[in-house]
Design a protein around this motif. Structure first.
Motif, PDB file in Angstrom:
ATOM      1  N   SER A 132       0.826  -1.210   0.000  1.00  0.00           N
ATOM      2  CA  SER A 132       0.000   0.000   0.000  1.00  0.00           C
ATOM      3  C   SER A 132       0.860   1.261   0.000  1.00  0.00           C
ATOM      4  CB  SER A 132      -0.941   0.008   1.210  1.00  0.00           C
ATOM      5  OG  SER A 132      -0.229   0.239   2.423  1.00  0.00           O
ATOM      6  N   LEU A 133       2.110   1.136   0.450  1.00  0.00           N
ATOM      7  CA  LEU A 133       3.024   2.279   0.505  1.00  0.00           C
ATOM      8  C   LEU A 133       3.809   2.460  -0.786  1.00  0.00           C
ATOM      9  CD1 LEU A 133       4.622   1.670   4.038  1.00  0.00           C
ATOM     10  CD2 LEU A 133       2.718   3.194   3.487  1.00  0.00           C
ATOM     11  N   MET A 138       1.214   4.989  -5.777  1.00  0.00           N
ATOM     12  CA  MET A 138       1.980   5.778  -4.804  1.00  0.00           C
ATOM     13  C   MET A 138       3.306   6.244  -5.402  1.00  0.00           C
ATOM     14  SD  MET A 138       0.263   6.133  -1.962  1.00  0.00           S
ATOM     15  CE  MET A 138       1.431   6.400  -0.634  1.00  0.00           C
ATOM     16  N   GLN A 142       3.365  10.221  -5.406  1.00  0.00           N
ATOM     17  CA  GLN A 142       4.011  10.708  -4.182  1.00  0.00           C
ATOM     18  C   GLN A 142       5.510  10.415  -4.112  1.00  0.00           C
ATOM     19  OE1 GLN A 142       2.076  10.212  -0.409  1.00  0.00           O
ATOM     20  NE2 GLN A 142       0.039  10.039  -1.299  1.00  0.00           N
ATOM     21  N   ASN A 243      -0.095  15.681  10.141  1.00  0.00           N
ATOM     22  CA  ASN A 243      -0.569  14.778   9.086  1.00  0.00           C
ATOM     23  C   ASN A 243       0.458  14.766   7.957  1.00  0.00           C
ATOM     24  OD1 ASN A 243      -2.237  13.044   7.645  1.00  0.00           O
ATOM     25  ND2 ASN A 243      -3.360  14.732   6.675  1.00  0.00           N
ATOM     26  N   GLN A 245       2.836  13.778   4.943  1.00  0.00           N
ATOM     27  CA  GLN A 245       2.609  12.990   3.729  1.00  0.00           C
ATOM     28  C   GLN A 245       3.864  12.193   3.373  1.00  0.00           C
ATOM     29  OE1 GLN A 245      -0.500  12.850   2.144  1.00  0.00           O
ATOM     30  NE2 GLN A 245      -1.018  13.913   4.060  1.00  0.00           N
ATOM     31  N   ASP A 246       4.156  11.220   4.205  1.00  0.00           N
ATOM     32  CA  ASP A 246       5.265  10.319   3.933  1.00  0.00           C
ATOM     33  C   ASP A 246       4.848   8.920   4.377  1.00  0.00           C
ATOM     34  OD1 ASP A 246       5.577  10.294   6.772  1.00  0.00           O
ATOM     35  OD2 ASP A 246       6.906  12.025   6.661  1.00  0.00           O
ATOM     36  N   MET A 247       5.745   7.956   4.232  1.00  0.00           N
ATOM     37  CA  MET A 247       5.364   6.566   4.525  1.00  0.00           C
ATOM     38  C   MET A 247       5.009   6.355   5.987  1.00  0.00           C
ATOM     39  SD  MET A 247       7.983   4.325   2.192  1.00  0.00           S
ATOM     40  CE  MET A 247       7.981   4.460   0.399  1.00  0.00           C
ATOM     41  N   CYS A 250       1.578   7.653   6.578  1.00  0.00           N
ATOM     42  CA  CYS A 250       0.547   6.726   6.083  1.00  0.00           C
ATOM     43  C   CYS A 250       0.333   5.570   7.056  1.00  0.00           C
ATOM     44  CB  CYS A 250       0.952   6.180   4.715  1.00  0.00           C
ATOM     45  SG  CYS A 250       0.890   7.396   3.390  1.00  0.00           S
ATOM     46  N   SER A 253      -1.601   6.758  10.094  1.00  0.00           N
ATOM     47  CA  SER A 253      -2.890   7.416   9.850  1.00  0.00           C
ATOM     48  C   SER A 253      -4.063   6.563  10.321  1.00  0.00           C
ATOM     49  CB  SER A 253      -3.032   7.708   8.357  1.00  0.00           C
ATOM     50  OG  SER A 253      -4.324   8.175   8.066  1.00  0.00           O
ATOM     51  N   GLU A 255      -6.816   6.625   8.948  1.00  0.00           N
ATOM     52  CA  GLU A 255      -7.527   6.232   7.743  1.00  0.00           C
ATOM     53  C   GLU A 255      -6.923   5.013   7.061  1.00  0.00           C
ATOM     54  OE1 GLU A 255      -7.635   9.658   5.270  1.00  0.00           O
ATOM     55  OE2 GLU A 255      -8.678  10.908   6.763  1.00  0.00           O
ATOM     56  N   ASN A 256      -5.730   4.623   7.475  1.00  0.00           N
ATOM     57  CA  ASN A 256      -5.074   3.458   6.880  1.00  0.00           C
ATOM     58  C   ASN A 256      -5.819   2.185   7.288  1.00  0.00           C
ATOM     59  OD1 ASN A 256      -3.330   1.445   5.944  1.00  0.00           O
ATOM     60  ND2 ASN A 256      -1.488   2.523   6.622  1.00  0.00           N
TER      61      ASN A 256
END
Length: 463
Positions: A132-133, A138, A142, A243, A245-247, A250, A253, A255-256
């Motif tokens: 997922s990462l 991704m 990203q 929050n 925005q890196d691994m 994520c 989070s 939301e993961n």
């Protein structure tokens, strides 16, 4: 005269003890149904010969016992398979009683939640969390922009210098991965983290002898320090309620959908750093060497990247579409990986007595799927000792069932595409900015790791 007699008696006694120990160890592992082979010394087995002779040890044993033989290496009784068809079967048989069988030193140092150590449903869950990462989506949106930004900076001041390309590519692989994992904090973490990480890497391929000064002890201590660094970073992020925005952001989070505890997150981060570090750094170094030795390949690679740059403004980054157009670059990376043999094989462990190839392998034994020789099989790679990236352009060798540079079965390397993207971006900025020559002829060794023991120096100048 008396002294000579004592020395002779001592020599005879030593020979007797040596023979007795070797004989005792052979008898210990003489079970009905095992493949032929030798087991070496008690405890140490044949590890010294294996690490010292490497491919020649394997070839000698195969000449004596065939392509499926027993040994005792890296602290474990092991069966070595050098047969391509059998190797493929073993890698596809995880559900039939085979699980990852990496050396104890590697398991201890990388952690019990490391993706190479777990199996079954746990492996599937951890692998999914990892994918997922680093899935293509991704990478595209990203990760590639971060890699591009890092590579432009990392290669910005090499002009008119003599550099150790081995050291530079090691730093590159580590720092690029750390930037993807920890984002803005990676710069402050790197100074403390990097020396510990290098000690951790050395410890993973060592005998698990926990004595002061050994690579194994140093690796364990390095892991402890790295766990402390990462645990502190996780706690700081929780306190800040940011929050990022890196691994790591994520993984933490809410939301993961993959809910990992802190220990699993830390081991997954160590896995991300470790799994890509050696393949990315070493393949990059060897690509630089092979390209310098083969001007026609370098000219073709440079042409491919100059065409990409011609479509862009001076400081414009490369995008996903640019990366996907680098067909010859991918061929260079695959050929450098094949010819240098960055990965020699993979290990599995039996969870029960298993019959393989007509032999019974006891529960708890390792099976070393030795894939090195396939890389030099003339039926698959004509003129196998020649660096020829064009062979990858003519046919899709990456999908050949015996080509296992990136693993096989359910253990296909999840970071394959990410690693190729990193090396491709490095080569893009390296060949469009610089020319280079070797300084001297630094020695290269290719087993157990591909490395230049005294460094690999090149003189760099701008194009």
């Amino acid at each position: 005269m008396a002294i000579i007699m004592v020395m002779l008696l001592g020599l005879v006694g030593l020979c007797f003890i040596t023979t007795a120990l070797l004989r005792w160890n052979e008898l210990k592992y003489r079970k009905k149904g095992l493949p032929p082979g030798t087991m070496g010394w008690p405890v140490f087995g044949e590890t010294t010969e294996f690490l010292k002779l490497g491919p020649n040890f394997m070839k000698n044993q195969r000449a004596r016992y065939g392509s499926f033989f027993k040994s005792h290496i890296l602290g474990c009784p092991t069966v070595v398979s050098m047969d391509p068809e059998l190797n493929r079967y073993i890698l596809m048989s995880e559900a039939k009683g085979l699980v990852p069988g990496y050396p104890q030193s590697m398991l201890d140092i990388l952690g019990k939640c490391n993706i190479a150590a777990v199996h079954g449903s746990t492996h599937k869950y951890m692998r999914s969390a990892l994918l997922s990462l680093i899935c293509p989506t991704m990478i595209r949106h990203q990760i590639l922009p971060k890699i591009d930004e890092f590579m432009r900076f990392h290669l910005s001041d090499w002009d008119d210098q003599v550099i150790d390309i081995q050291e530079k590519t090691k730093e590159m692989a580590f720092l690029s991965a750390l930037k993807q994992i920890a984002g803005a904090e990676s710069t402050t973490l790197a100074k403390e983290f990097m020396p510990e990480f290098f000690k951790l890497v050395l410890g993973t391929l060592s005998l698990p002898i926990d004595l002061p000064g050994t690579n194994y002890r140093n690796g364990l201590e390095a892991r402890k320090n790295i766990v402390g660094i990462l645990r502190k970073l996780i706690e700081e992020r929780r306190d800040s309620q940011g929050n990022e925005q890196d691994m790591l952001g994520c993984l933490m989070s809410e939301e993961n959908k993959y809910k990992l505890n802190d220990e699993e997150i830390i081991d997954l981060i160590i896995t991300l750093l470790y799994s890509g570090y050696e393949t990315v750094s070493t393949t990059s170094m060897m690509a630089v060497k092979y390209l310098r030795d083969h001007p026609r390949a370098l000219e073709e690679l440079r042409r491919e990247h100059m065409e990409i740059r011609a479509r862009k403004d001076r400081d414009e980054p490369i995008y996903w579409e640019d990366y996907k157009s680098m067909k010859f670059t991918r061929a260079v990376i695959c050929e450098a990986s094949r010819l240098a043999t960055i990965v020699n094989g993979v290990l599995r462990k039996t969870t029960k007595d298993m019959e393989i190839n007509g032999y019974v392998i006891p529960k708890g034994w390792r099976i070393y799927v030795y894939t090195r020789e396939v890389n030099y099989d003339p039926s698959l790679f004509p003129d196998p000792l020649v660096f020829n990236p064009w062979r990858w352009m003519d046919r899709n060798l990456e999908t050949h069932p015996y080509f296992l540079i990136f693993g096989g079965g359910t253990r296909q390397c999840p970071g394959k595409e990410l690693g190729i993207a990193e090396i491709s971006t490095f080569l893009h900025y390296f060949v469009t900015r610089y020319r280079w020559d070797e300084v001297g002829r630094d020695k290269l060794v290719k087993f157990p790791r591909v490395e230049a023991p005294n460094g690999f120096r090149i003189r760099v100048s701008s194009c």
